[in-house]
Design an enzyme around this catalytic site. Structure first.
Site, short mmCIF file in Angstrom:
data_model
loop_
_atom_site.label_atom_id
_atom_site.label_comp_id
_atom_site.label_asym_id
_atom_site.label_seq_id
_atom_site.Cartn_x
_atom_site.Cartn_y
_atom_site.Cartn_z
N PRO A 26 -5.19 2.15 -6.39
CA PRO A 26 -4.12 2.18 -7.39
C PRO A 26 -3.93 0.82 -8.05
O PRO A 26 -3.81 -0.20 -7.37
CB PRO A 26 -2.88 2.56 -6.58
CG PRO A 26 -3.23 2.28 -5.16
CD PRO A 26 -4.70 2.43 -5.04
N GLY A 59 0.18 3.26 -9.68
CA GLY A 59 1.47 3.69 -9.17
C GLY A 59 2.21 4.50 -10.23
O GLY A 59 2.36 4.04 -11.36
N HIS A 178 2.81 5.97 -1.76
CA HIS A 178 2.83 4.50 -1.74
C HIS A 178 3.89 4.06 -0.73
O HIS A 178 5.08 4.00 -1.04
CB HIS A 178 3.16 3.99 -3.14
CG HIS A 178 2.87 2.53 -3.34
ND1 HIS A 178 2.64 1.66 -2.29
CD2 HIS A 178 2.76 1.79 -4.48
CE1 HIS A 178 2.42 0.45 -2.79
NE2 HIS A 178 2.48 0.50 -4.10
N TYR A 183 7.76 -1.63 -1.09
CA TYR A 183 8.49 -0.69 -1.95
C TYR A 183 9.36 0.22 -1.09
O TYR A 183 9.48 0.01 0.12
CB TYR A 183 7.50 0.06 -2.86
CG TYR A 183 6.85 -0.87 -3.86
CD1 TYR A 183 7.61 -1.48 -4.86
CD2 TYR A 183 5.50 -1.19 -3.79
CE1 TYR A 183 7.04 -2.37 -5.77
CE2 TYR A 183 4.92 -2.08 -4.69
CZ TYR A 183 5.70 -2.67 -5.68
OH TYR A 183 5.15 -3.56 -6.57
N ARG A 230 -0.55 5.19 1.97
CA ARG A 230 -0.99 3.79 1.86
C ARG A 230 0.01 2.85 2.55
O ARG A 230 1.21 2.91 2.30
CB ARG A 230 -1.12 3.38 0.39
CG ARG A 230 -1.69 1.98 0.23
CD ARG A 230 -2.03 1.66 -1.21
NE ARG A 230 -3.29 0.95 -1.24
CZ ARG A 230 -3.56 -0.08 -2.04
NH1 ARG A 230 -2.67 -0.50 -2.91
NH2 ARG A 230 -4.73 -0.68 -2.00
N GLY A 302 -9.82 -7.60 -1.22
CA GLY A 302 -10.71 -8.76 -1.16
C GLY A 302 -12.16 -8.43 -0.89
O GLY A 302 -12.95 -9.33 -0.57
N GLY A 323 -10.39 -3.24 -6.11
CA GLY A 323 -9.40 -3.24 -7.19
C GLY A 323 -9.78 -4.12 -8.35
O GLY A 323 -10.16 -3.66 -9.43
N TYR A 351 -1.49 -6.76 -17.24
CA TYR A 351 -0.30 -5.90 -17.32
C TYR A 351 0.16 -5.78 -18.77
O TYR A 351 0.56 -6.76 -19.38
CB TYR A 351 0.85 -6.48 -16.49
CG TYR A 351 0.57 -6.55 -15.02
CD1 TYR A 351 0.57 -5.41 -14.23
CD2 TYR A 351 0.33 -7.78 -14.40
CE1 TYR A 351 0.33 -5.48 -12.87
CE2 TYR A 351 0.10 -7.86 -13.04
CZ TYR A 351 0.10 -6.71 -12.27
OH TYR A 351 -0.13 -6.78 -10.94
C1 LIG Z 1 -3.32 -5.48 -11.64
C2 LIG Z 1 -3.05 -4.89 -10.29
C3 LIG Z 1 -2.18 -3.81 -10.18
C4 LIG Z 1 -1.93 -3.22 -8.93
N1 LIG Z 1 -1.13 -2.11 -8.85
C5 LIG Z 1 -0.99 -1.46 -7.68
C6 LIG Z 1 -0.28 -0.22 -7.61
O1 LIG Z 1 0.17 0.34 -8.61
N2 LIG Z 1 -0.14 0.35 -6.39
C7 LIG Z 1 -0.67 -0.22 -5.25
O2 LIG Z 1 -0.52 0.34 -4.16
N3 LIG Z 1 -1.37 -1.38 -5.30
C8 LIG Z 1 -1.55 -2.00 -6.48
N4 LIG Z 1 -2.32 -3.12 -6.54
C9 LIG Z 1 -3.02 -3.59 -5.33
C10 LIG Z 1 -4.47 -3.06 -5.30
O3 LIG Z 1 -4.49 -1.66 -5.11
C11 LIG Z 1 -5.28 -3.73 -4.17
O4 LIG Z 1 -4.66 -3.46 -2.93
C12 LIG Z 1 -5.39 -5.24 -4.37
O5 LIG Z 1 -5.78 -5.55 -5.70
C13 LIG Z 1 -6.42 -5.83 -3.41
O6 LIG Z 1 -7.69 -5.28 -3.61
P1 LIG Z 1 -8.86 -6.10 -4.39
O7 LIG Z 1 -9.02 -7.40 -3.68
O8 LIG Z 1 -10.06 -5.21 -4.27
O9 LIG Z 1 -8.40 -6.29 -5.80
C14 LIG Z 1 -2.55 -3.75 -7.76
C15 LIG Z 1 -3.41 -4.84 -7.88
C16 LIG Z 1 -3.68 -5.41 -9.13
C17 LIG Z 1 -4.66 -6.55 -9.22
#
Ligand SMILES: Cc1cc2nc3c(=O)[nH]c(=O)nc-3n(C[C@H](O)[C@H](O)[C@H](O)COP(=O)(O)O)c2cc1C
Length: 369
Positions: A26, A59, A178, A183, A230, A302, A323, A351
């Site tokens: 997400p 989300g 979520h 949250y 999650r 990560g 992500g 964003y």
């Molecule tokens: C721009 C952005 C928006 C995110 N929005 C959400 C979200 O809506 N819901 C959620 O559970 N996590 C959200 N996350 C967290 C990501 O799902 C993920 O857990 C986080 O980026 C770490 O993973 P990565 O290192 O692969 O990016 C967001 C992360 C980023 C960078």
């Protein structure tokens, strides 16, 4: 020696066959309308990322009160449901399974975005003090939330059910609850934000009650095997403080066993919301919690292709989320497959805004490289 890739093995989630183990986790991108209605821009964004085995939506709020920020999509109005349909179809174009992440921010909201203009509601009147609210005019302190009454709680539980029903109507295969990142559900779980003395506070049984009420309500509208949860067990982002996180989250994971859920989605300890930080001192190894869970486990945070492969090889995860890599590389699975170089993430447009920084990252097939 070259190891066989497991990321491209198929896997069954919620009775559906996924053609790979790569997850679009997400990611809030704030491209819906001001009324939370999905847009054509979102359709293109998800179409570009349809190579994941599992696509989880950004989300998506269950009610107008559930949001913290502008232009976050919802699943509470007929207009939203209708506008999600083409977006979900686009995400499914290559056979991906598509889940909606259902979201209520609780005390992370602000009176400026609440329909009644009053401070948001949370489990207890405990404000977030370690962080500030990102308002259009800059960072401002969080407000003291209003404590939810039991009638408010019942209303929110019902709204989760309605949103789950709407997700099915919009064409989603399932929903992800979520319950991470401080949250609303996480606010009930952690004793730092939950000081209630009724049946929703105090003992672990009481603090986890809201989570279970929500799952049970959603299960009226879709099978439990199409509901994922999650959690971010080690994160104290947004003041998600608990006196014993290991006990709290191992209890939650044990409780989720036996519900026959689609999956458990664990965020790695070094993630604070959307950024990478140092692992908190009291962090709980992801493998420890994954080991407690009986079903399918997704791990996100990560990871790159090599570390993702390791998670699958050592049995910590069944699927891996990517992500930030997926934001910058819409054709990430293809790039992994052919070992192509990855594009870096640009800060602009993460964003809100328009197409820039959203749908203008190149795919190899279209860029001709
Ligand atoms: C721009 C952005 C928006 C995110 N929005 C959400 C979200 O809506 N819901 C959620 O559970 N996590 C959200 N996350 C967290 C990501 O799902 C993920 O857990 C986080 O980026 C770490 O993973 P990565 O290192 O692969 O990016 C967001 C992360 C980023 C960078």
């Amino acid at each position: 020696m070259e190891q066989r890739s497991r990321l491209f093995d198929s896997v069954v989630v919620g009775g559906q066959l996924l053609r790979n183990r790569i997850v679009l986790p997400p990611l809030t991108r704030s491209r819906a309308t001001d009324d939370g209605v999905p847009t054509r821009l979102m359709e293109e964004y998800y179409r570009q990322r349809a190579g994941a085995g599992l696509v989880i939506s950004e989300g998506t709020v269950i009610a107008p009160q559930a949001t913290a920020y502008a232009r976050v999509p919802g699943l509470y109005s007929a207009e939203q449901v209708a506008a999600w349909r083409p977006v979900v179809e686009a995400a499914k174009r290559d056979g991906a399974v598509v889940y909606a992440q259902l979201w209520h921010v609780g005390r992370q909201s602000h009176s400026s975005v609440q329909p009644d203009g009053l401070p948001p509601k949370g489990p207890s009147a405990v404000p977030i003090t370690g962080y500030q609210y990102r308002s259009p005019i800059g960072r401002i302190p969080y407000e003291v939330p209003r404590e939810l009454t039991t009638a408010d709680i019942a209303e929110i539980v019902e709204a989760y059910g309605t949103a789950a029903r709407n997700a099915v109507r919009a064409g989603f295969d399932g929903v992800e609850l979520h319950a991470a990142n401080g949250y609303l559900i996480d606010q009930f779980l952690n004793d730092g934000s939950n000081r209630r003395t009724d049946r929703y506070g105090g003992s672990l049984e009481n603090r986890t009650r809201f989570l279970h009420d929500v799952i049970a309500e959603m299960a009226h509208y879709l099978p439990a095997e199409r509901i994922g949860v999650r959690l971010s067990p080690s994160s104290d982002w947004m003041d998600a403080h608990d006196s014993d996180k290991r006990l709290l989250y191992s209890t939650v994971v044990r409780q989720l066993n036996g519900l026959g859920l689609a999956y458990l989605h664990l965020v790695e300890p070094e993630i604070a919301g959307s950024t990478t930080v140092d692992r908190p001192a009291d962090s709980i190894p992801t493998a420890e919690l994954a080991g407690i869970f009986d079903g399918v486990v997704i791990v996100t945070g990560g990871h790159d292709q090599a570390s993702g492969e390791r998670l699958l090889a050592d049995g910590t995860a069944d699927l891996v989320g990517f992500g930030r890599l997926f934001i910058a590389n819409p054709d990430l699975p293809h790039r992994f497959l052919i070992q192509a170089p990855l594009e870096p993430l640009r800060h602009a447009g993460i964003y809100g805004g328009g197409p820039e920084g959203y749908i203008d990252y190149p795919s190899l097939a279209t860029s001709g490289s």
